[in-house]
Scaffold this active site. Structure first.
Site, mmCIF file in Angstrom:
data_model
loop_
_atom_site.group_PDB
_atom_site.id
_atom_site.type_symbol
_atom_site.label_atom_id
_atom_site.label_comp_id
_atom_site.label_asym_id
_atom_site.label_seq_id
_atom_site.Cartn_x
_atom_site.Cartn_y
_atom_site.Cartn_z
ATOM 1 N N ALA A 186 -4.871 54.368 101.839
ATOM 2 C CA ALA A 186 -3.460 54.735 101.597
ATOM 3 C C ALA A 186 -3.059 55.909 102.474
ATOM 4 C CB ALA A 186 -3.256 55.071 100.123
ATOM 5 N N TYR A 187 -3.981 56.842 102.664
ATOM 6 C CA TYR A 187 -3.716 57.999 103.523
ATOM 7 C C TYR A 187 -3.458 57.562 104.963
ATOM 8 C CZ TYR A 187 -4.978 62.059 106.402
ATOM 9 O OH TYR A 187 -5.000 63.052 107.340
ATOM 10 N N LEU A 188 -4.301 56.689 105.486
ATOM 11 C CA LEU A 188 -4.128 56.233 106.871
ATOM 12 C C LEU A 188 -2.836 55.441 107.039
ATOM 13 C CD1 LEU A 188 -7.788 55.229 107.829
ATOM 14 C CD2 LEU A 188 -6.540 57.296 108.488
ATOM 15 N N LYS A 244 0.051 58.088 106.961
ATOM 16 C CA LYS A 244 0.113 58.790 108.247
ATOM 17 C C LYS A 244 0.664 57.877 109.346
ATOM 18 C CE LYS A 244 -1.483 63.078 108.042
ATOM 19 N NZ LYS A 244 -0.585 64.208 108.411
#
Length: 218
Positions: A128-130, A133
């Site tokens: 989810a972070y990637l 971003k």
């Protein structure tokens, strides 16, 4: 130069504030909590209270007005859940870019992440972070009013910086000290010829100033 940094109390931001202040720049760090102010003042930076998860574009633009450059170095942090990847790693990055455009601050440097991709698959928090971003990066690339540069460092470590890096459009995986990421950012802020570039950075053998000049000349 007057430089405004989002995520002013972050580990990379504090290092960057110290570098910029030491060379004579006027540095403002946006922070969420008043108790973080003394840490920024110790670096030579001016703290400004601004919660990017609740602020409006107008609120953020007021802090940016009159700046020569903006640096987005905010992040939800490793202990945060999926919701804050959306509100900070994506939402705050978009808000900060919109505010910079509104305030007329063209030079815009973003700390992203190696592997950032709006279409990254997977259900884990890092996935989810990637995605967050990657979505933020894609949005910023579309801003015609910004001279943006996106920096995607490899795995961050707290070892002392070496001043030697590999900085390219694609470097492959690797580690890099936070000290060296901050030093790259300080060079990028000054190097508008890197506008429009998305760069990866890991430890390497090229002095940082030389590496930045090299990518600027390509």
């Amino acid at each position: 130069m007057r430089i405004v940094i989002a995520g002013g109390h972050g580990q990379i931001a504090l290092r960057l504030e110290r570098l910029l202040s030491a060379r004579g720049d006027e540095v403002v760090g946006l922070i969420r909590h008043a108790e973080q102010s003394d840490d920024l003042r110790a670096t030579g930076a001016e703290p400004a209270l601004c919660d990017l998860e609740s602020a409006s574009v107008d609120d953020v633009a007021a802090h940016l007005r009159g700046a020569d450059a903006a640096v987005f170095a905010a992040g939800a942090g490793p202990g945060s859940g999926v919701d804050r990847k959306e509100t900070v790693d994506k939402g705050a990055a978009i808000l900060f870019a919109d505010a910079a455009e509104q305030a007329g601050v063209r030079r815009h440097v973003v700390v992203s992440s190696m592997g950032a991709d709006a279409d990254h698959p997977g259900d884990e928090i890092f996935d989810a972070y990637l995605r967050a971003k990657g979505e933020a990066d894609a949005y910023i690339r579309g801003r015609k009013g910004l001279d943006w540069t996106i920096l995607r460092p490899g795995s961050l470590i707290d070892d002392a910086g070496t001043g030697l890096v590999r900085l390219e459009a694609s470097t492959g995986r690797g580690m890099i000290p936070r000290d060296d990421v901050a030093a790259i950012l300080a060079e990028l802020v000054d190097t508008s010829a890197t506008a429009g570039l998305t760069l990866e950075a890991v430890g390497g053998s090229t002095p940082i100033s030389v590496a930045v000049k090299s990518v600027a000349g390509n």
